[in-house]
Write a protein that holds these residues in place. Structure first.
Motif, PDB file in Angstrom:
ATOM      1  N   GLU A 202     -33.593  91.108 -26.979  1.00 17.39           N
ATOM      2  CA  GLU A 202     -32.217  91.533 -27.187  1.00 17.39           C
ATOM      3  C   GLU A 202     -31.549  91.896 -25.869  1.00 17.39           C
ATOM      4  N   LYS A 203     -32.304  92.570 -25.002  1.00 17.62           N
ATOM      5  CA  LYS A 203     -31.737  92.931 -23.696  1.00 17.62           C
ATOM      6  C   LYS A 203     -31.412  91.689 -22.886  1.00 17.62           C
ATOM      7  N   ALA A 204     -32.325  90.705 -22.936  1.00 15.88           N
ATOM      8  CA  ALA A 204     -32.089  89.458 -22.187  1.00 15.88           C
ATOM      9  C   ALA A 204     -30.830  88.778 -22.699  1.00 15.88           C
ATOM     10  N   LYS A 205     -30.648  88.769 -24.016  1.00 15.42           N
ATOM     11  CA  LYS A 205     -29.437  88.153 -24.570  1.00 15.42           C
ATOM     12  C   LYS A 205     -28.195  88.934 -24.147  1.00 15.42           C
ATOM     13  N   GLN A 206     -28.290  90.286 -24.141  1.00 16.31           N
ATOM     14  CA  GLN A 206     -27.135  91.076 -23.729  1.00 16.31           C
ATOM     15  C   GLN A 206     -26.793  90.833 -22.266  1.00 16.31           C
ATOM     16  N   ARG A 207     -27.819  90.789 -21.411  1.00 19.38           N
ATOM     17  CA  ARG A 207     -27.550  90.515 -19.989  1.00 19.38           C
ATOM     18  C   ARG A 207     -26.895  89.151 -19.814  1.00 19.38           C
ATOM     19  N   ASN A 208     -27.429  88.158 -20.502  1.00 23.23           N
ATOM     20  CA  ASN A 208     -26.850  86.824 -20.378  1.00 23.23           C
ATOM     21  C   ASN A 208     -25.422  86.793 -20.901  1.00 23.23           C
ATOM     22  N   LYS A 212     -22.243  85.733 -18.709  1.00 25.23           N
ATOM     23  CA  LYS A 212     -21.780  84.418 -19.137  1.00 25.23           C
ATOM     24  C   LYS A 212     -20.436  84.070 -18.519  1.00 25.23           C
ATOM     25  N   HIS A 213     -19.534  85.072 -18.402  1.00 27.97           N
ATOM     26  CA  HIS A 213     -18.214  84.787 -17.834  1.00 27.97           C
ATOM     27  C   HIS A 213     -18.332  84.350 -16.378  1.00 27.97           C
ATOM     28  N   ASP A 214     -19.142  85.084 -15.582  1.00 27.54           N
ATOM     29  CA  ASP A 214     -19.337  84.690 -14.181  1.00 27.54           C
ATOM     30  C   ASP A 214     -19.958  83.302 -14.073  1.00 27.54           C
ATOM     31  N   VAL A 215     -20.878  83.010 -14.982  1.00 26.95           N
ATOM     32  CA  VAL A 215     -21.507  81.684 -14.958  1.00 26.95           C
ATOM     33  C   VAL A 215     -20.485  80.613 -15.288  1.00 26.95           C
ATOM     34  N   ASN A 216     -19.614  80.899 -16.276  1.00 32.59           N
ATOM     35  CA  ASN A 216     -18.572  79.917 -16.632  1.00 32.59           C
ATOM     36  C   ASN A 216     -17.623  79.695 -15.456  1.00 32.59           C
ATOM     37  N   ARG A 834     -33.282  83.219 -17.426  1.00 34.30           N
ATOM     38  CA  ARG A 834     -33.379  84.094 -18.587  1.00 34.30           C
ATOM     39  C   ARG A 834     -33.119  83.319 -19.879  1.00 34.30           C
ATOM     40  N   GLU A 835     -32.207  82.354 -19.804  1.00 30.58           N
ATOM     41  CA  GLU A 835     -31.940  81.527 -20.985  1.00 30.58           C
ATOM     42  C   GLU A 835     -33.182  80.735 -21.381  1.00 30.58           C
ATOM     43  N   GLN A 836     -33.911  80.210 -20.390  1.00 35.01           N
ATOM     44  CA  GLN A 836     -35.160  79.502 -20.659  1.00 35.01           C
ATOM     45  C   GLN A 836     -36.200  80.443 -21.263  1.00 35.01           C
ATOM     46  N   GLU A 837     -36.266  81.675 -20.723  1.00 33.15           N
ATOM     47  CA  GLU A 837     -37.224  82.635 -21.275  1.00 33.15           C
ATOM     48  C   GLU A 837     -36.895  82.954 -22.730  1.00 33.15           C
ATOM     49  N   ILE A 838     -35.600  83.115 -23.017  1.00 33.41           N
ATOM     50  CA  ILE A 838     -35.195  83.393 -24.400  1.00 33.41           C
ATOM     51  C   ILE A 838     -35.596  82.242 -25.312  1.00 33.41           C
ATOM     52  N   LYS A 839     -35.308  81.017 -24.869  1.00 33.61           N
ATOM     53  CA  LYS A 839     -35.671  79.854 -25.688  1.00 33.61           C
ATOM     54  C   LYS A 839     -37.179  79.755 -25.856  1.00 33.61           C
TER      55      LYS A 839
END
Length: 1037
Positions: A202-208, A212-216, A834-839
């Motif tokens: 859950e923390k990883a998803k919250q951080r991502n 997400k805006h900076d990544v976009n 982190r997205e890879q870790e979540i997946k």
């Protein structure tokens, strides 16, 4: 059905004694049905049992008499042998075993061929003979062990003995599946605990989500940079294409010049012909001149000097005429270019007029670019502020939730202080001195127990005494002693403390699966209604057995009479009542007591301690532990500010789109107008230059005529004589014709020169095109002979096709890219990682779940294959077993027993018997029944198996010992009736005694064994003489 033949067992003179009284040699001829082997103790009845076991590759442990095979050879003999003949459809099987006493080695023969023991074992197994199975082969020393067999062992023995061949295999397969399922459950649970205990996923998803805006924005900037790179790649191709089109135009001009030169040559053809005619005319003139030459030779000599002067004059005339012709040609070409330029200027002016009288858009474009940059900066600022506000809002929500939890905890603490001040004082001391303890120390249970639903609080609170609810729980005993010294001895406080069991009981399974109790209305166990630290839960499971106390509903209340008769239920709850069930150890009578479930006072306030700990950690991570006043108003202000920022962002996006559309239109207008104006200006400059360089042909022609006339006058002055004048006249005519000829040749040379100039221009443009093409391919990283890839072609098709448009778009994209500042590639890398870790974590959970579901499906299928036939088999055994007991005026039953339907290694066969009318059915155990009762039960169970007819033969040795005469007679009758049926297998019943007046059957075979020092040899035995002497004795008596 395979069985022992009539001439089956041979024992050599040296073989198979059990004691010193065993015979040297014997041959046994059993019958196909019941074989009654009778003989006094010590005569060697059990030697037959030993012979059967050892010859069929049985282990000595089965017999329980000696652990080495050499011990079964008669004393004083070095070796002995046994031979058994087994009936088999298609040909009997003869097994021979020779045993050597010294080294405990054996020689095996199968059908008169030497073989290994393994070959004999395989043959025996193929005939379904199991001498190690007590349900099939029960030696004298193992009779007592049958009753000692556990339910599980009895089930496995029964499966092997009378079940289908695959039944036991299915059972083993099911147990393996269950073990694997349990391992997968543990592994899956560990993974889930690893992920959810720290809320890592859950923390990883919250951080991502926060990044997400900076990544976009990073990817949006990258898209602009990609477009810039693509434009820079296309620009040399556009330059190449522009040059190539110019080359095509030069090629057309060259072709036009060739056509003009050809046309000029065609036009000059008559003139050339005329020149040829003039040349023909000049020939007679030259002849006349030659004729006159002689006459004027002398005059020529005299006039040589003057002739030279005339030649020079003629040359002057030619030069004058040549210059005049060149000026005329130059002026004609000049006028033609002026005309073309004027026509081009008119066309460009007409096109410019269509564009319209527009003001200069460059300042407006610059202003639009500045506005776009400002909008991007404002947007980035707004997004940054929104991100800050979101983080601040999250922290405020966390703080609010934590404050709410703290308030609830404080409320629970206040309740504790109001009820027991000493415990509250000890709690305050513990919170200040927790570092003094080595193990886990938990606050009073009422503070750490978290009921999942406030409706369940009353059950938990009624089940646990207040004495324990206010008790402190310690992991280590020395910590508890230290605590009690401080608070009880030194502070004189009356507090309770308990130490958790050394071995955790928190995960202890219930006696019965809750699914088996749902028919009574039970929906869960008490342990599942609340959460607590492991030590607290372990103590409650150990002391209060919360894992084994079911909770039901109104249905349970309505079925309470049936419910209390269920085994293993000692305490249970309905909706409003608690029931305690007790069973008498002696009479097995049930007594119950019930009490009303009182409303909860302390546990209705629920605080999840684990969630509270996670919230505190998140607050520390976010550096948001500073207390804030007016959290609700602050959240409201943040929401209002977020809405305002969102409106500003929408307005900026709308303004950004409008400015981009305006800039695009201005750029197109500016580009087109600038191009037209630039072309008109260039053409006008060229026209002005050409008009300034106009040649006055009239003046030049007059000057030419005057010069020629002056030269001719000088020539006339020089030539005075008649002959000389004729010669001059002829020479002048020749000069005129030659001048006309030269003019035609000059026209051809000028046309050829223009053609050569065009060719040179073509070569220059061709080289330039090649250079531009090479540069374009190098920028696109292409091979020299490689054509433009399809992906680049498709990408280029979406971009402008002119240099001005490409430059304008380049400037625009660079301006946009410059607006994205403060972006780091590390943020994107961390986001993707982190997205890879979540997946990966989600994939692992899904794989574990799928594997677990697959194993459960396999278990369900295997269970259906195994359990249904097994239930049917047990029902058949129970039917026979119960019938046998009823015939003896007793009661007995056989059932399939399992405490947990999912634990397949715990399934067993339970035998329950009752020998007295006043007693209840009791399970057959080595302790509850007498020896005779156990023997009767064992014998009747074996007879129940007899009719199922799976094994070739059964052996039972002296099982009737200890039976009372009544039961012995009943059992004997049952054995005779059952074993003498044609459908049953061969049966060996060994006994040292028989009652009188027993019922026998014709199918029985009676084998009497006598042994002693005065016994006759078997080959000397005369049955007729024995019967005759017996009759004579009876007659004398």
């Amino acid at each position: 059905m395979e069985h022992l033949c009539s001439k089956t067992l041979q024992e050599t003179p040296e073989c198979l004694p059990c004691t010193h009284r065993t015979y040297d040699y014997s041959v046994v001829h059993p019958g196909p049905n019941l074989n009654m082997i009778v003989g006094a103790n010590g005569t060697g009845k059990s030697s037959i049992v030993c012979a059967i076991c050892l010859c069929l590759a049985g282990k000595t442990a089965v017999l329980g008499r000696g652990d080495k095979v050499g011990l079964y050879v008669k004393r004083g003999c070095k070796k002995g042998h046994v031979e058994i003949e087994l009936y088999k459809r298609g040909g009997n099987v003869v097994i021979f075993r020779e045993i050597h006493a010294e080294n405990n080695q054996s020689l095996w023969m199968l059908n008169d061929r030497q073989c290994s023991q393994k070959a004999v074992e395989e043959e025996v197994k193929a005939l379904r003979i199991q001498v190690s199975n007590l349900c099939q082969f029960l030696p004298q020393e193992k009779v007592g062990e049958f009753a000692k067999m556990s339910k599980i062992e009895l089930l496995e023995a029964t499966e092997k003995s009378v079940g289908p061949p695959e039944m036991y295999e299915y059972h083993c397969e099911l147990k393996n599946f269950r073990n694997k399922e349990r391992e997968l459950e543990v592994s899956s649970k560990k993974n889930c605990n690893k992920i959810h205990s720290s809320s890592f996923l859950e923390k990883a998803k919250q951080r991502n989500e926060r990044n997400k805006h900076d990544v976009n924005r990073y990817y949006e900037k990258k898209r602009h940079l990609d477009v810039i790179e693509l434009l820079e790649k296309k620009k040399p191709w556009v330059e190449y294409e522009t040059t190539r089109k110019e080359l095509e135009g030069v090629k057309k001009e060259r072709d036009e010049a060739r056509k003009q030169l050809s046309s000029l040559k065609q036009t000059q053809a008559p003139m050339v012909k005329k020149i040829q005619q003039i040349d023909e005319q000049l020939k007679p003139t030259e002849a006349q001149i030659k004729d006159k030459t002689a006459a004027i030779k002398e005059a020529s000599l005299k006039c040589k000097q003057k002739q030279d002067q005339l030649d020079r004059k003629n040359k002057e005339i030619d030069d004058i005429k040549q210059k005049c012709r060149l000026k005329q040609m130059e002026e004609e070409d000049h006028q033609k270019r002026i005309s073309n330029t004027r026509r081009t200027i008119e066309d460009l002016k007409a096109e410019l007029a269509k564009v319209g009288d527009q003001p200069d858009v460059t300042p407006r474009i610059n202003a639009v670019n500045a506005d776009l940059r400002r909008i991007q900066e404002e947007r980035a600022k707004i997004e940054g502020e929104k991100g800050d506000l979101r983080r601040e809002k999250d922290n405020l929500l966390l703080e609010k939730k934590l404050n709410d939890m703290n308030n609830m905890m404080n409320a629970k603490v206040e309740k504790l202080r109001g009820r027991h001040r000493d415990t509250h004082a000890a709690l305050q001391w513990l919170r200040q001195n927790k570092q003094l303890f080595r193990g886990n120390v938990h606050e009073p249970m009422m503070l750490v127990i978290n009921v999942k639903d406030h409706r369940f609080a009353k059950y938990v609170e009624n089940h646990i005494s207040f004495h324990d609810l206010r008790a402190f729980v310690f992991q280590r005993k020395d910590d508890m002693e230290k605590f009690m010294i401080e608070v009880r001895d030194k502070m004189n406080l009356k507090v309770n403390s308990i130490c958790a069991p050394e071995e955790s009981c928190s995960k202890r399974p219930p006696s019965r699966n809750i699914e088996s109790l749902r028919r009574f209305g039970f929906f869960t166990y008490l342990r599942e209604m609340f959460d607590a630290p492991d030590e607290v839960m372990s103590y409650l499971c150990h002391q209060y057995r919360v894992h084994d106390v079911p909770v039901g509903n109104e249905r349970t209340k309505s079925m309470i009479k049936t419910v209390i008769e269920e085994p293993y239920l000692k305490v249970l709850y309905t909706t409003e009542e608690r029931y305690t069930v007790k069973r008498s150890f002696y009479s097995n009578k049930i007594s119950t007591s019930n009490s009303v479930v009182h409303p909860s006072q302390y546990l209705t306030i629920t605080v999840d301690a684990e969630e509270k700990r996670q919230l505190e950690q998140q607050m520390k991570v976010g550096n948001s532990c500073v207390k804030r006043a007016g959290t609700t108003s602050k959240l409201r202000d943040i929401d209002e500010r977020m809405k305002a920022l969102q409106k500003e962002a929408v307005a900026l996006d709308r303004r950004d789109n409008e400015l981009l559309a305006e800039k695009k239109g201005l750029s197109e207008l500016k580009g087109k107008k600038r191009q037209l104006e630039q072309k008109i200006s260039t053409k006008q400059d060229s026209l002005k230059q050409m008009e300034q360089n106009i040649i006055d042909l009239t003046k030049i022609e007059e000057e030419t005529k005057e010069k020629i006339a002056a030269v001719n006058a000088e020539k006339v002055t020089i030539l005075r004589a008649k002959l000389t004048m004729e010669k001059v006249h002829l020479a002048l005519e020749t000069v005129g014709l030659t001048a006309e000829k030269n003019k035609l040749e000059n026209d051809c040379r000028e046309g050829a020169s223009e053609l050569r100039t065009t060719d040179q221009r073509k070569v220059q443009l061709t080289d330039q095109c090649k250079g531009l093409l090479k540069r374009a391919k190098a920028i696109c990283k292409m091979q020299p002979d490689q054509s433009l890839p399809e992906d680049l072609r498709n990408a280029f098709s979406k971009l402008p096709d002119t240099l001005d448009e490409v430059d304008a778009m380049l400037n625009e994209e660079r301006s946009r890219a410059e607006c994205f500042t403060g972006l780091s590639e590390n943020v994107v890398d961390e986001y993707n990682r982190r997205e890879q870790e979540i997946k990966q974590m989600e994939k692992e959970l899904e794989e574990k779940s799928n594997a677990l579901n697959a194993y459960r499906q396999n278990i369900s299928e295997a269970k259906e294959r195994w359990l249904n036939p097994l239930k049917h088999l047990v029902e058949q055994i129970n039917e026979k077993f119960s019938a046998f007991f009823r015939s003896m005026q007793c009661a007995g039953e056989v059932d399939l027993h399992s405490e947990n339907e999912e634990e397949y290694d715990k399934y067993g066969i339970r035998i329950r018997v009752k020998f007295h009318a006043t007693t209840q059915l009791h399970e057959l155990t080595p302790y509850h029944q007498s020896g005779g009762e156990r023997s009767v039960s064992t014998m009747l169970y074996l007879m129940a198996l007899q009719e199922l007819n799976r094994c070739p033969f059964r052996v039972v040795d002296e099982i009737n010992q200890g039976m009372d005469p009544v039961n012995e007679r009943r059992v004997f009758d049952i054995v005779v009736r059952t074993a003498c049926k044609e459908t049953t297998s061969q049966y060996f019943f060994i006994t040292p005694k028989l009652l009188q007046n027993l019922t026998y059957a014709e199918e029985m075979t009676i084998l009497c064994i006598h042994n002693g020092p005065h016994m006759l040899s078997p080959n000397q035995w005369d049955e007729r003489a024995f019967v005759r002497r017996c009759l004579e004795r009876k007659a004398r008596a």
